[in-house]
Write a protein that holds these residues in place. Structure first.
Motif, PDB file in Angstrom:
ATOM      1  N   GLU A 142      -4.348   8.291  -3.236  1.00  0.00           N
ATOM      2  CA  GLU A 142      -4.088   9.718  -3.447  1.00  0.00           C
ATOM      3  C   GLU A 142      -3.213   9.940  -4.680  1.00  0.00           C
ATOM      4  OE1 GLU A 142      -5.329  12.335  -1.700  1.00  0.00           O
ATOM      5  OE2 GLU A 142      -6.516  10.984  -0.465  1.00  0.00           O
ATOM      6  N   ALA A 143      -3.517   9.212  -5.727  1.00  0.00           N
ATOM      7  CA  ALA A 143      -2.658   9.222  -6.922  1.00  0.00           C
ATOM      8  C   ALA A 143      -2.684  10.550  -7.661  1.00  0.00           C
ATOM      9  CB  ALA A 143      -3.071   8.092  -7.871  1.00  0.00           C
TER      10      ALA A 143
ATOM     11  N   VAL B 163       6.386  10.133   8.017  1.00  0.00           N
ATOM     12  CA  VAL B 163       5.524   9.732   6.907  1.00  0.00           C
ATOM     13  C   VAL B 163       4.229   9.063   7.367  1.00  0.00           C
ATOM     14  CG1 VAL B 163       7.493   9.457   5.350  1.00  0.00           C
ATOM     15  CG2 VAL B 163       6.639   7.468   6.604  1.00  0.00           C
ATOM     16  N   ASP B 164       4.169   8.625   8.625  1.00  0.00           N
ATOM     17  CA  ASP B 164       2.972   7.943   9.108  1.00  0.00           C
ATOM     18  C   ASP B 164       1.684   8.760   8.944  1.00  0.00           C
ATOM     19  OD1 ASP B 164       3.793   5.420   9.640  1.00  0.00           O
ATOM     20  OD2 ASP B 164       3.918   5.641  11.818  1.00  0.00           O
ATOM     21  N   PRO B 165       1.699  10.075   9.195  1.00  0.00           N
ATOM     22  CA  PRO B 165       0.452  10.834   9.006  1.00  0.00           C
ATOM     23  C   PRO B 165      -0.103  10.734   7.587  1.00  0.00           C
ATOM     24  CG  PRO B 165       2.023  12.117  10.266  1.00  0.00           C
ATOM     25  CD  PRO B 165       2.757  10.909   9.772  1.00  0.00           C
ATOM     26  N   TYR B 166       0.762  10.624   6.587  1.00  0.00           N
ATOM     27  CA  TYR B 166       0.301  10.498   5.210  1.00  0.00           C
ATOM     28  C   TYR B 166      -0.337   9.129   4.960  1.00  0.00           C
ATOM     29  CZ  TYR B 166       3.179  14.628   4.326  1.00  0.00           C
ATOM     30  OH  TYR B 166       3.715  15.881   4.358  1.00  0.00           O
ATOM     31  N   LEU B 167       0.085   8.132   5.737  1.00  0.00           N
ATOM     32  CA  LEU B 167      -0.352   6.761   5.495  1.00  0.00           C
ATOM     33  C   LEU B 167      -1.488   6.329   6.428  1.00  0.00           C
ATOM     34  CD1 LEU B 167       3.249   5.250   5.214  1.00  0.00           C
ATOM     35  CD2 LEU B 167       1.776   5.974   3.337  1.00  0.00           C
ATOM     36  N   ARG B 168      -1.859   7.191   7.369  1.00  0.00           N
ATOM     37  CA  ARG B 168      -2.848   6.823   8.373  1.00  0.00           C
ATOM     38  C   ARG B 168      -4.172   6.340   7.793  1.00  0.00           C
ATOM     39  NH1 ARG B 168      -2.715   4.180  12.280  1.00  0.00           N
ATOM     40  NH2 ARG B 168      -0.711   5.227  12.604  1.00  0.00           N
TER      41      ARG B 168
ATOM     42  N   LEU C 245       0.846  -1.184   0.000  1.00  0.00           N
ATOM     43  CA  LEU C 245       0.000   0.000   0.000  1.00  0.00           C
ATOM     44  C   LEU C 245       0.886   1.240   0.000  1.00  0.00           C
ATOM     45  CD1 LEU C 245      -2.292  -1.292   2.879  1.00  0.00           C
ATOM     46  CD2 LEU C 245      -2.757  -1.478   0.449  1.00  0.00           C
ATOM     47  N   ALA C 246       0.674   2.112  -0.972  1.00  0.00           N
ATOM     48  CA  ALA C 246       1.555   3.271  -1.117  1.00  0.00           C
ATOM     49  C   ALA C 246       0.758   4.554  -1.284  1.00  0.00           C
ATOM     50  CB  ALA C 246       2.492   3.074  -2.308  1.00  0.00           C
ATOM     51  N   ARG C 247       1.374   5.635  -0.855  1.00  0.00           N
ATOM     52  CA  ARG C 247       0.825   6.984  -1.026  1.00  0.00           C
ATOM     53  C   ARG C 247       1.968   7.944  -1.303  1.00  0.00           C
ATOM     54  NH1 ARG C 247      -3.517   9.909   2.795  1.00  0.00           N
ATOM     55  NH2 ARG C 247      -5.420   8.998   1.970  1.00  0.00           N
ATOM     56  N   PRO C 248       1.752   8.936  -2.153  1.00  0.00           N
ATOM     57  CA  PRO C 248       2.786   9.974  -2.289  1.00  0.00           C
ATOM     58  C   PRO C 248       2.775  10.858  -1.049  1.00  0.00           C
ATOM     59  CG  PRO C 248       0.880  10.520  -3.642  1.00  0.00           C
ATOM     60  CD  PRO C 248       0.625   9.150  -3.078  1.00  0.00           C
ATOM     61  N   ALA C 249       3.945  11.142  -0.485  1.00  0.00           N
ATOM     62  CA  ALA C 249       4.036  11.989   0.707  1.00  0.00           C
ATOM     63  C   ALA C 249       4.187  13.433   0.262  1.00  0.00           C
ATOM     64  CB  ALA C 249       5.215  11.563   1.584  1.00  0.00           C
ATOM     65  N   VAL C 250       3.075  14.029  -0.121  1.00  0.00           N
ATOM     66  CA  VAL C 250       3.089  15.407  -0.589  1.00  0.00           C
ATOM     67  C   VAL C 250       2.992  16.338   0.598  1.00  0.00           C
ATOM     68  CG1 VAL C 250       1.841  17.158  -1.926  1.00  0.00           C
ATOM     69  CG2 VAL C 250       2.076  14.834  -2.806  1.00  0.00           C
TER      70      VAL C 250
END
Length: 245
Positions: free
Chosen positions: A159-160, A108-113, A86-91
Motif C-alpha cells: 500500500e505504498a 494496527v492489526d486491521p491495516y496489516l491483515r 513486511l510493512a504497511r503505512p497505517a493510514v
C-alpha cells in the motif's frame, strides 16, 4: 488453461506456447505451488530475482502483494535471507487509531491483515506463528521502520501509495547489505490527506533509472480475482478518463 487463452486474446503478441512453456512457478514453503498467471506476473517475479528494489504498481487483484510475499517466503526457506520484514503505512481512513479498541497491536492489526492472509496461505499456520514469535518474520506499520537498518532481509512495503514523500525516502534508506525490497501500491487508491503528495508517485520520478531499481506496471488484464473485479477496475478507469477529458 483458461487464463492462457484469455491473455492470448487480449495480447496478440503472446503465444499459447510461450505462456505455457515460460510459466514461472514457485513453491515457497513446500505447501503449494504458485504460478504466474499473466506475462506481467511472470516478469514481476523475474525482476524481483534480478534486482535489489522492485516497484509493483497497479490495480487491486493483480497479485502484487501475494506474489511478493510468496517470493519472500521462498527466499527465507532457501536461506537466501535471514528474515522477512513486511510493512504497511497505517493510514487512517474514517476512523482515528486512538479511538479504536485495544492496545497498539490491536489498533494496527486491521491495516496489516492482508499481509497476514498472504503469509498463512503460502505457509502452514504453525510455522508462520513460530516465525512471528521468533521475529524471523516481522509484520509492522511503516513507522516502526524508522531508525533501523535491515540487512539480510526480504522487505515488502505494501500500500505504498499511502506513504508520504518523507516516509518513502525513510523506507528506501533502511535497506541494508544482502537485502531485497519490493514496494507495491495502486496510485488510483490514495488515502492521504488533501495536499499530501504520495511517496510512491514521487519515487517513480526520483529513483527510476537507478541501477538495481526496476518498475513494473500492472493493468486490469492482470487481475486474477473474480472476473467482476476486472470489470470494476475497467469501469473506474473509463470513468476517470471521462472526468479528465
Amino acid at each position: 488453461m483458461r487464463d492462457a487463452f484469455k491473455h492470448i486474446a487480449e495480447d496478440r503478441s503472446s503465444s499459447f506456447r510461450e505462456l505455457l512453456t515460460n510459466k514461472k512457478i514457485i513453491n515457497p514453503a513446500g505447501r503449494k505451488q504458485i504460478t504466474a498467471r499473466s506475462p506481467n506476473q511472470r516478469r514481476y517475479l523475474e525482476l524481483i530475482e534480478q534486482n535489489d528494489v522492485v516497484f509493483g504498481i497497479g490495480p487491486a487483484g493483480t497479485g502484487k502483494t501475494y506474489l511478493a510475499v510468496a517470493m519472500a517466503v521462498q527466499y527465507l526457506m532457501t536461506k537466501r535471507v535471514n528474515r522477512i520484514v513486511l510493512a504497511r503505512p497505517a493510514v487512517e481512513a474514517g476512523e482515528k487509531l486512538g479511538f479504536l479498541p485495544g492496545d497498539l497491536q490491536d489498533k494496527v492489526d486491521p491495516y496489516l491483515r492482508p499481509i497476514y492472509d498472504a503469509l498463512f496461505d503460502v505457509m502452514d499456520h504453525e510455522r508462520v506463528t513460530s516465525f512471528l514469535e521468533k521475529r524471523v518474520i516481522e509484520v509492522a506499520p511503516l513507522a516502526f521502520m524508522r531508525g533501523r537498518t535491515l540487512g539480510d532481509a526480504f522487505i515488502i512495503l505494501d500500500e505504498a501509495q499511502n506513504t508520504t514523500s518523507e516516509q518513502m525516502k525513510m523506507f528506501l534508506t533502511r535497506i541494508g547489505f544482502g537485502s531485497k525490497a519490493v514496494i507495491t501500491g495502486d496510485v488510483t487508491q490514495i488515502d492521504l490527506p488533501a495536499g499530501r503528495k504520495s511517496g510512491l508517485i514521487e519515487a517513480q520520478q526520483v529513483v527510476r533509472g537507478i541501477k538495481g531499481v526496476e518498475f513494473i506496471e500492472f493493468t486490469a488484464r492482470d487481475v486474477v480475482r473474480h472476473n467482476i473485479v476486472q470489470l470494476i477496475v475497467n469501469a473506474y478507469d473509463e470513468h476517470t478518463r471521462k472526468i479528465n477529458i
